[in-house]
Motif scaffolding. Structure first.
Motif, PDB file in Angstrom:
ATOM      1  N   THR A   1      -9.212  43.708 -57.542  1.00 50.21           N
ATOM      2  CA  THR A   1      -9.543  43.893 -58.313  1.00 50.21           C
ATOM      3  C   THR A   1     -10.770  43.440 -58.870  1.00 50.21           C
ATOM      4  O   THR A   1     -11.321  41.356 -58.779  1.00 50.21           O
ATOM      5  CB  THR A   1      -8.556  44.129 -59.920  1.00 50.21           C
ATOM      6  OG1 THR A   1      -8.349  42.816 -59.979  1.00 50.21           O
ATOM      7  CG2 THR A   1      -7.267  45.036 -59.109  1.00 50.21           C
TER       8      THR A   1
ATOM      9  N   PHE B   1     -10.738  41.673 -62.462  1.00 47.24           N
ATOM     10  CA  PHE B   1     -10.097  40.641 -62.150  1.00 47.24           C
ATOM     11  C   PHE B   1      -9.438  39.442 -61.199  1.00 47.24           C
ATOM     12  O   PHE B   1      -9.674  38.135 -61.322  1.00 47.24           O
ATOM     13  CB  PHE B   1      -8.733  40.682 -62.506  1.00 47.24           C
ATOM     14  CG  PHE B   1      -8.010  39.407 -63.447  1.00 47.24           C
ATOM     15  CD1 PHE B   1      -8.491  39.298 -65.082  1.00 47.24           C
ATOM     16  CD2 PHE B   1      -7.255  38.594 -63.440  1.00 47.24           C
ATOM     17  CE1 PHE B   1      -7.729  38.234 -65.327  1.00 47.24           C
ATOM     18  CE2 PHE B   1      -6.723  37.938 -63.954  1.00 47.24           C
ATOM     19  CZ  PHE B   1      -6.879  37.530 -64.658  1.00 47.24           C
ATOM     20  N   GLU B   2      -9.233  39.621 -60.036  1.00 47.40           N
ATOM     21  CA  GLU B   2      -8.160  39.185 -59.322  1.00 47.40           C
ATOM     22  C   GLU B   2      -8.935  38.603 -58.491  1.00 47.40           C
ATOM     23  O   GLU B   2      -9.701  37.265 -58.129  1.00 47.40           O
ATOM     24  CB  GLU B   2      -7.708  40.171 -58.506  1.00 47.40           C
ATOM     25  CG  GLU B   2      -6.392  40.760 -58.604  1.00 47.40           C
ATOM     26  CD  GLU B   2      -6.209  41.364 -57.862  1.00 47.40           C
ATOM     27  OE1 GLU B   2      -4.517  41.514 -57.879  1.00 47.40           O
ATOM     28  OE2 GLU B   2      -6.271  42.394 -56.831  1.00 47.40           O
TER      29      GLU B   2
ATOM     30  N   LYS C   1      -9.733  45.675 -64.123  1.00 45.64           N
ATOM     31  CA  LYS C   1      -8.794  46.298 -63.235  1.00 45.64           C
ATOM     32  C   LYS C   1      -9.606  47.317 -62.199  1.00 45.64           C
ATOM     33  O   LYS C   1      -8.690  48.181 -61.282  1.00 45.64           O
ATOM     34  CB  LYS C   1      -7.115  47.486 -63.911  1.00 45.64           C
ATOM     35  CG  LYS C   1      -7.093  46.524 -64.647  1.00 45.64           C
ATOM     36  CD  LYS C   1      -6.271  46.973 -66.201  1.00 45.64           C
ATOM     37  CE  LYS C   1      -5.560  46.532 -67.387  1.00 45.64           C
ATOM     38  NZ  LYS C   1      -4.179  47.270 -67.529  1.00 45.64           N
ATOM     39  N   ARG C   2     -10.375  47.417 -62.129  1.00 44.01           N
ATOM     40  CA  ARG C   2     -11.063  48.208 -61.160  1.00 44.01           C
ATOM     41  C   ARG C   2     -10.966  47.130 -60.569  1.00 44.01           C
ATOM     42  O   ARG C   2     -11.660  46.246 -60.040  1.00 44.01           O
ATOM     43  CB  ARG C   2     -13.167  48.702 -61.610  1.00 44.01           C
ATOM     44  CG  ARG C   2     -12.532  49.683 -62.654  1.00 44.01           C
ATOM     45  CD  ARG C   2     -14.011  50.650 -63.518  1.00 44.01           C
ATOM     46  NE  ARG C   2     -13.803  51.174 -64.144  1.00 44.01           N
ATOM     47  CZ  ARG C   2     -14.818  52.220 -64.258  1.00 44.01           C
ATOM     48  NH1 ARG C   2     -15.907  51.874 -63.395  1.00 44.01           N
ATOM     49  NH2 ARG C   2     -14.777  52.621 -65.369  1.00 44.01           N
ATOM     50  N   SER C   3     -11.852  48.068 -58.647  1.00 42.97           N
ATOM     51  CA  SER C   3     -12.267  48.368 -57.264  1.00 42.97           C
ATOM     52  C   SER C   3     -13.817  47.591 -57.516  1.00 42.97           C
ATOM     53  O   SER C   3     -14.415  48.377 -58.479  1.00 42.97           O
ATOM     54  CB  SER C   3     -11.009  48.294 -56.480  1.00 42.97           C
ATOM     55  OG  SER C   3     -11.430  49.799 -56.051  1.00 42.97           O
TER      56      SER C   3
END
Length: 358
Positions: A91, A93-94, A128-130
């Motif tokens: 995501t 965030f990641e 939260k999206r890719s």
């Protein structure tokens, strides 16, 4: 934050030297754009700062520390590349937090940094999206966010807008400028686009063939180019360069077509010398024929709306002159035009060396 100092920095690949002893200092908090044509060495110089290329000679300092032999991870730099280099399975965030995670930064601190950066870059709704669910501009902002959360001393941008369309490039250019002013982090930005360079940088380092042609503010470089290369590279359309020589008293530039153009100041030590006379298209002023310095016959007319660009022949000499005129004035191919120019807007260069004559 830190300043960056280049002290006679050189780079060779075997017997081929591609960076030829670059000197200069980028001050703390300054945004410097390294600009030049493809193959001039600008990305190589940036990669040397990042530690991705070894340094053949000289020193690079970040702050007071010589970083020649430091690993990239120990240089307190963050880099934004031309391709976004995002992890597609993570995501937003990641992606932004990954570098902090592998450095074992506490989870609460990671969350704080990512959320604060996302707020600055207007990415909060997308955490939260890719990456595949984002536009090109949003992906580039994620790549910038990944760099910001590291809280580095130096930002390095390697042509980060090259993959974007023209409209999005303008938008992202403004965002990068505002972001750097807000964060105040020392930044180096590499581009071949002189419009990007002029609009973004506090100062420009103009490279050509691995050498610094000029290092100064955008307006200084525009108004007072130190070499023929800088004169023709910075500015759009490019500066007109005409062959000629100085009069015997050094007060007049005489073109090969016979036109005599008065200079703002006499160049006494160069009288009679062969020169290149430069004049920017936007500094040519339409006038009556009896007051003209140049008589041009339009070969091609480019109507751009606010401006019209004339590509014209100078007095049947075969030399081409470009003029920028008001777009609302009618102009057609084959039409003759008369122009004058303020002497203060003339640029005189040594024909042999290509250096500015002051």
């Amino acid at each position: 934050m830190s300043k960056i100092k280049f002290d006679y920095v050189r780079k060779s690949y075997g017997p081929n030297e591609v960076i030829h002893g670059i000197n200069g200092t980028i001050e703390d908090g300054e945004f410097v754009v390294i600009v030049g044509p493809s193959g001039c060495g600008k990305s190589t110089l940036l990669r040397m700062v990042a530690g991705l290329e070894t340094i053949t000679g000289g020193e690079i300092k970040i702050g007071e520390k010589v970083v020649n032999k430091l690993e990239p991870a120990k240089r307190s730099i963050a880099m934004v590349f031309q391709n976004y280099a995002l992890y597609p399975h993570m995501t937003v965030f990641e992606n932004m937090s990954y570098g902090l995670k592998i450095r074992k930064v506490p989870k609460a601190e990671i969350k704080r940094r990512v959320e604060e950066t996302a707020e600055i870059l207007e990415l909060t709704p997308y955490l939260k999206r890719s990456p595949r669910e984002l536009s090109g501009g949003q992906r580039q902002r994620v790549a910038m966010g990944r760099a910001i959360v590291r809280e580095p001393e130096v930002f390095l941008f390697d042509e980060p807008l090259s993959n974007l369309d023209a409209k999005l490039r303008v938008q992202m250019r403004l965002e990068i400028k505002k972001l750097q002013e807000r964060l105040g982090i020392t930044s180096i930005y590499v581009t071949h686009d002189q419009v990007e360079a002029m609009t973004l940088g506090h100062r420009l380092m103009v490279l050509n063939g691995g050498n610094v042609e000029q290092f100064g503010t955008p307006i200084d470089i525009y108004l007072r180019p130190e070499t023929l290369f800088v004169a023709t590279f910075i500015g759009s359309p490019a500066m007109n360069i005409l062959d000629g020589h100085l009069s015997d008293d050094g007060t007049v530039a005489i073109l090969t077509t016979g036109e005599a153009i008065q200079l703002a100041k006499p160049l006494l030590s160069h009288k009679g010398q062969a020169i290149k006379l430069g004049m920017r298209p936007e500094h040519l002023i339409r006038c009556d024929a009896d007051k003209a310095l140049l008589h041009l016959s339009a070969d091609v007319v480019e109507q751009l709306g606010a401006d019209t660009i004339l590509h014209a022949n100078l007095g049947g000499s075969g030399e081409t002159v470009i003029a920028r005129i008001d777009g609302v004035v009618p102009a057609t191919s084959g039409e003759r035009f008369s122009f004058t120019i303020e002497p203060t807007n003339l640029h005189v260069f040594d024909s042999a060396k290509g250096k500015r004559i002051n």
